[in-house]
Write an enzyme that holds these catalytic residues in place. Structure first.
Site, PDB file in Angstrom:
ATOM      1  N   SER A 256     151.554  52.521  77.065  1.00 34.82           N
ATOM      2  CA  SER A 256     150.142  52.517  77.405  1.00 34.82           C
ATOM      3  C   SER A 256     149.659  53.907  77.824  1.00 34.82           C
ATOM      4  O   SER A 256     149.877  54.870  77.102  1.00 34.82           O
ATOM      5  CB  SER A 256     149.927  51.471  78.493  1.00 34.82           C
ATOM      6  OG  SER A 256     148.638  50.963  78.377  1.00 34.82           O
ATOM      7  N   HIS A 397     150.203  43.212  75.461  1.00 40.50           N
ATOM      8  CA  HIS A 397     150.372  44.583  75.943  1.00 40.50           C
ATOM      9  C   HIS A 397     151.499  44.641  76.984  1.00 40.50           C
ATOM     10  O   HIS A 397     151.317  44.197  78.117  1.00 40.50           O
ATOM     11  CB  HIS A 397     149.039  44.980  76.590  1.00 40.50           C
ATOM     12  CG  HIS A 397     148.923  46.405  76.966  1.00 40.50           C
ATOM     13  ND1 HIS A 397     148.860  47.416  76.037  1.00 40.50           N
ATOM     14  CD2 HIS A 397     148.849  47.005  78.185  1.00 40.50           C
ATOM     15  CE1 HIS A 397     148.742  48.589  76.661  1.00 40.50           C
ATOM     16  NE2 HIS A 397     148.739  48.354  77.968  1.00 40.50           N
TER      17      HIS A 397
HETATM   18  C1  GCU Z   1     143.640  50.411  80.247  1.00 36.92           C
HETATM   19  C2  GCU Z   1     143.128  51.557  79.420  1.00 36.92           C
HETATM   20  C3  GCU Z   1     144.103  51.932  78.309  1.00 36.92           C
HETATM   21  C4  GCU Z   1     145.483  52.132  78.867  1.00 36.92           C
HETATM   22  C5  GCU Z   1     145.890  50.918  79.675  1.00 36.92           C
HETATM   23  C6  GCU Z   1     147.230  51.043  80.388  1.00 36.92           C
HETATM   24  O1  GCU Z   1     143.625  49.238  79.506  1.00 36.92           O
HETATM   25  O2  GCU Z   1     141.878  51.204  78.915  1.00 36.92           O
HETATM   26  O3  GCU Z   1     143.687  53.103  77.651  1.00 36.92           O
HETATM   27  O4  GCU Z   1     146.394  52.395  77.829  1.00 36.92           O
HETATM   28  O5  GCU Z   1     144.948  50.690  80.688  1.00 36.92           O
HETATM   29  O6  GCU Z   1     147.675  52.135  80.689  1.00 36.92           O
HETATM   30  O7  GCU Z   1     147.803  49.993  80.695  1.00 36.92           O
END
Ligand code: GCU
Length: 417
Positions: A256, A397
């Site tokens: 992420s 995710h």
């Molecule tokens: C949020 C953000 C993302 C990121 C994510 C994370 O969702 O919008 O860009 O990758 O956090 O780091 O879990």
């Protein structure tokens, strides 16, 4: 389908597109064409073009990382053989940085496979930042609780980690499996380098580098992602001095926002042999021009401290960006690159992540290496492993055992063979 979601702190909401028929990135900048339109034809010309692209990312996306070397003190305060029931050697190391009357520090946790008749040389290793402190990556009671400031959350009292935070992220760090397969693992808390909130860049490593009279980074200077990436390189500086680590075979990886940092670290620092992005999405592996899931406007609104100030002008104007994220992936070439997506993680735009890897492939081809062979995404959980690897797994995710097993397969195939 277009949905309104993710209000920023200012209460504004973004239009988020999840409709494939409204998405697309037809006109991408060509990684193999110089700014003056000349075509790149040789590996030597690619080196020049690579420099051009790197500068564009510095100027318009992540901001420049300071070039001056920092004073780094290394204190290895623990070295334990026979950790994890004999599976590992555990090292805990504090790296301290100083300059400009400011200091910073980063605490590295390193597990290396215990020596056996089969495994005795320096270990190849995965390096990645973690979200909740080293003690969150494994229940091992010997891991020092992070002393760093932490955002309020379960297990945190007065912004400090407590015992309740041990192992809370362990599912994302299958340490025993990593060791069993002969790899080491090094990790550090990302908040050590820059706490993840918009404080005007007073509390991370940035002030160590301010010029006299400077109070925050300039418009083309680094934000938090830059600081996290910088820390990954400092960790590698240390690992290079550890005779038990094979520093020529280090994979930098991240999930992420930390996947964005891993990609940026890998793009800038060519010592990393393999670069792995897990669900890194917007500002990571996903194409900004796709207009699917998280957008440049939205990421800058919600996380104004992640990128450089210049990046903000491209919210809603992605076509004007002189780069797109396939060019970030191309900066990894000729080294091995792996991009992983999750099917339910539409916010990160799995297809945009795949297409970026696809559009980076001509650079690999120019260098005599196989990139992705098809513009069509592979099926669920059917990894492709050329010099660029990719998979999309079922689910949300996250970083799972499936992801890790593929990262290790790819590491074996591309780096160890
Ligand atoms: C949020 C953000 C993302 C990121 C994510 C994370 O969702 O919008 O860009 O990758 O956090 O780091 O879990």
């Amino acid at each position: 389908m277009s949905v309104i979601s993710n209000a920023g702190r200012d209460g504004q909401a973004d239009q988020v597109n999840y409709d494939e028929s409204q998405a697309g990135a037809n006109r991408l900048p060509d990684p193999l064409a110089f700014l003056d339109s000349r075509q790149v034809r040789t590996a030597a010309e690619w080196r020049q073009r690579r420099r051009e692209i790197l500068v564009l990312f510095e100027k318009y996306v992540y901001g420049m990382t300071p070039r001056q070397p920092v004073e780094m003190q290394v204190e290895r305060w623990e070295l334990a053989e026979g950790a994890l029931h004999g599976l590992a050697r555990r090292e805990q190391v504090r790296l301290s940085f100083s300059g400009n009357r400011h200091t910073g520090r980063m605490e590295l946790l390193v597990y290396l496979p215990a020596k056996t008749a089969h495994a005795h040389g320096p270990a190849p290793l995965f390096l990645g930042l973690n979200f909740k402190g080293n003690q969150a990556t494994h229940a091992d009671p010997a891991i020092r609780l992070t002393q760093a400031w932490m955002p309020e959350q379960e297990g945190v009292i007065d912004h400090r980690a407590t015992e309740a935070m041990r192992g809370v992220e362990a599912s994302r760090w299958p340490v025993e499996r990593i060791l069993e397969r002969g790899f080491g693992l090094a990790t550090a808390y990302y908040g050590d380098l820059d706490p993840d909130f918009d404080d005007g860049f007073q509390n991370g490593v940035q002030p160590i580098f301010y010029q006299p009279g400077q109070g925050r980074p300039r418009k083309n200077e680094w934000g938090a992602i830059g600081a996290w990436a910088w820390g990954l390189s400092r960790a590698l500086d240390y690992l290079e001095t550890d005779p038990e680590v094979d520093a020529r075979r280090v994979a930098v990886l991240g999930h992420s926002r930390l996947g964005k940092a891993a990609l940026w670290a890998g793009a800038q620092d060519e010592r990393f042999a393999l670069v792995i992005s897990n669900d890194s999405g917007c500002g990571g592996a996903a194409l900004s021009r796709r207009n699917f899931g998280e957008s440049v406007a939205s990421i800058n609104r919600r996380f104004p401290h992640w990128f450089c100030e210049n990046f903000k002008q491209y919210g809603g104007h992605e076509q004007a960006l002189p780069v797109d994220q396939h060019m970030l992936l191309a900066l990894i070439a000729p080294r091995a690159l792996y991009v992983a997506s999750a099917a339910e993680d539409l916010w990160a735009d799995p297809r945009g992540e795949y297409l970026a890897a696809w559009h980076a492939s001509p650079v690999y081809r120019l260098l005599g290496l196989e990139g992705l062979a098809s513009q069509e995404m592979p099926g669920l959980e059917q990894p492709v492993m050329k010099h660029i690897g990719y998979h999309i797994r079922r689910g949300a995710h996250d970083v799972t055992g499936f992801d890790w097993e593929r990262f290790m397969d790819f590491f074996e195939l591309r780096i160890l063979d």
